[in-house]
Write a protein that holds these residues in place. Structure first.
Motif, PDB file in Angstrom:
ATOM      1  N   GLU A  15       6.417  17.069   1.417  1.00 36.52           N
ATOM      2  CA  GLU A  15       6.213  15.685   1.843  1.00 36.52           C
ATOM      3  C   GLU A  15       7.530  14.921   1.959  1.00 36.52           C
ATOM      4  O   GLU A  15       7.628  13.956   2.719  1.00 36.52           O
ATOM      5  N   THR A  16       8.528  15.350   1.214  1.00 40.07           N
ATOM      6  CA  THR A  16       9.784  14.612   1.139  1.00 40.07           C
ATOM      7  C   THR A  16      10.792  15.017   2.214  1.00 40.07           C
ATOM      8  O   THR A  16      11.953  14.584   2.161  1.00 40.07           O
ATOM      9  N   TYR A  72      12.049   0.994   2.687  1.00 36.53           N
ATOM     10  CA  TYR A  72      11.624   1.698   3.885  1.00 36.53           C
ATOM     11  C   TYR A  72      11.212   3.116   3.510  1.00 36.53           C
ATOM     12  O   TYR A  72      11.971   3.840   2.858  1.00 36.53           O
ATOM     13  N   VAL A  73      10.008   3.513   3.898  1.00 40.35           N
ATOM     14  CA  VAL A  73       9.489   4.856   3.644  1.00 40.35           C
ATOM     15  C   VAL A  73       9.170   5.470   5.000  1.00 40.35           C
ATOM     16  O   VAL A  73       8.126   5.175   5.593  1.00 40.35           O
ATOM     17  N   GLU A  74      10.077   6.294   5.496  1.00 42.28           N
ATOM     18  CA  GLU A  74       9.895   6.846   6.844  1.00 42.28           C
ATOM     19  C   GLU A  74       9.177   8.191   6.807  1.00 42.28           C
ATOM     20  O   GLU A  74       9.605   9.117   6.120  1.00 42.28           O
ATOM     21  N   PRO A  75       8.112   8.317   7.590  1.00 37.32           N
ATOM     22  CA  PRO A  75       7.468   9.623   7.740  1.00 37.32           C
ATOM     23  C   PRO A  75       8.107  10.412   8.872  1.00 37.32           C
ATOM     24  O   PRO A  75       8.578   9.837   9.862  1.00 37.32           O
ATOM     25  N   HIS A 126       5.205  12.589   4.706  1.00 39.03           N
ATOM     26  CA  HIS A 126       4.933  11.153   4.641  1.00 39.03           C
ATOM     27  C   HIS A 126       6.068  10.346   4.019  1.00 39.03           C
ATOM     28  O   HIS A 126       6.222   9.161   4.306  1.00 39.03           O
ATOM     29  N   THR A 127       6.871  10.975   3.167  1.00 34.83           N
ATOM     30  CA  THR A 127       7.967  10.258   2.500  1.00 34.83           C
ATOM     31  C   THR A 127       9.287  10.972   2.790  1.00 34.83           C
ATOM     32  O   THR A 127      10.045  11.303   1.890  1.00 34.83           O
ATOM     33  N   SER A 128       9.570  11.179   4.061  1.00 35.94           N
ATOM     34  CA  SER A 128      10.718  11.986   4.458  1.00 35.94           C
ATOM     35  C   SER A 128      12.044  11.316   4.135  1.00 35.94           C
ATOM     36  O   SER A 128      13.008  11.975   3.749  1.00 35.94           O
ATOM     37  N   VAL A 141      13.371   7.750   2.018  1.00 33.28           N
ATOM     38  CA  VAL A 141      12.961   6.599   1.205  1.00 33.28           C
ATOM     39  C   VAL A 141      14.209   5.903   0.677  1.00 33.28           C
ATOM     40  O   VAL A 141      15.039   6.520   0.010  1.00 33.28           O
ATOM     41  N   ASP A 164      20.320   5.459   4.055  1.00 29.59           N
ATOM     42  CA  ASP A 164      19.656   6.405   3.160  1.00 29.59           C
ATOM     43  C   ASP A 164      20.709   7.027   2.232  1.00 29.59           C
ATOM     44  O   ASP A 164      21.635   7.683   2.704  1.00 29.59           O
TER      45      ASP A 164
END
Length: 244
Positions: A78-79, A233-236, A187-189, A191, A29
């Motif tokens: 959300e981030t 990869y979009v990790e929640p 939801h997009t913690s 990216v 990341d």
């Protein structure tokens, strides 16, 4: 185990002995560098190290960072994790005074996982944040049990409870037992993306078909696009609020 838990205070060598506890892809990341490259210089009081007094070896660490935030604690961004680090870095550059603290990571030495150390470190983090004068600790929690249920939507997973009313997820359960309250999903913690060759080197998987790829250690599938030669990869995560 008799533990000495205290801020890092220049004990870099002991701290570095705890590196390597995450899957390789989780270290890619690009936002993380804004914190991890500077935490010992800028936020040393918020970083805890646990040392076994009997052996002198590090057994766990806990990262947190102060940030400015005036929004509602019942609807955190959300981030998530990336937002916390960006906010901390920007606050530091602009001289803005922090109002709350966010947890970033608690890492237990692999051979000691499952021994209750995570709860001890979370309690130490709560105590340290309160000692530093803050009344609120938030955490974009990475639910540890989600890796075994990688295709389940995060919203339904976050709401799962056991018969005793505690979260089904083990790490969420530790937070709630410590006094935390599950707030909402980020939801997009985290990216980040990379070429398919990069993902192959990070995971050992072929990444040769367009579509979702289930990567060991991931919370959700990685999005792979062969024609564009990239995967994302979009990790929640799940926000938890601790009132101290």
């Amino acid at each position: 185990m008799d533990l000495d838990i205290a801020p890092i205070a220049g004990r870099t060598a002991l701290f570095d002995s705890l590196d390597g506890g995450w899957p390789v892809f989780m270290t890619k990341d690009p936002t993380g560098v804004f914190y991890y490259r500077h935490f010992e210089e800028f936020w040393p009081d918020f970083t805890l190290l646990a040392v076994d007094r009997a052996t002198g070896k590090a057994v766990a660490k806990a990262h947190a960072v102060p940030i400015s935030y005036s929004g509602p604690l019942d609807s955190l961004p959300e981030t998530g994790w990336d937002w916390v680090i960006r906010t901390a870095a920007l606050d530091r550059l602009s001289g803005v005074s922090p109002t709350i603290v966010s947890a970033l990571e608690i890492m237990i030495r692999p051979d000691l996982r499952g021994t209750g150390l995570s709860g001890i470190m979370l309690g130490a983090m709560r105590d340290n944040v309160a000692k530093l004068g803050f009344t609120d600790l938030i955490a974009p929690v990475r639910p540890s049990g989600k890796t075994a249920q990688i295709t389940e939507p995060i919203d339904s997973y976050a709401g799962k409870l056991r018969a005793d009313g505690l979260p089904a997820d083990p790490w969420l359960r530790v937070h709630v037992r410590a006094g935390g309250r599950v707030v909402n999903v980020a939801h997009t913690s985290m990216v980040y993306g990379g070429t398919l060759e990069q993902w192959r080197s990070w995971t050992g998987l072929p990444f040769d078909e367009t579509g979702p790829v289930e990567v060991p250690g991931a919370l959700v599938p990685v999005h792979c696009d062969v024609s564009q030669d990239h995967a994302v990869y979009v990790e929640p995560n799940i926000w938890v609020h601790h009132r101290l």
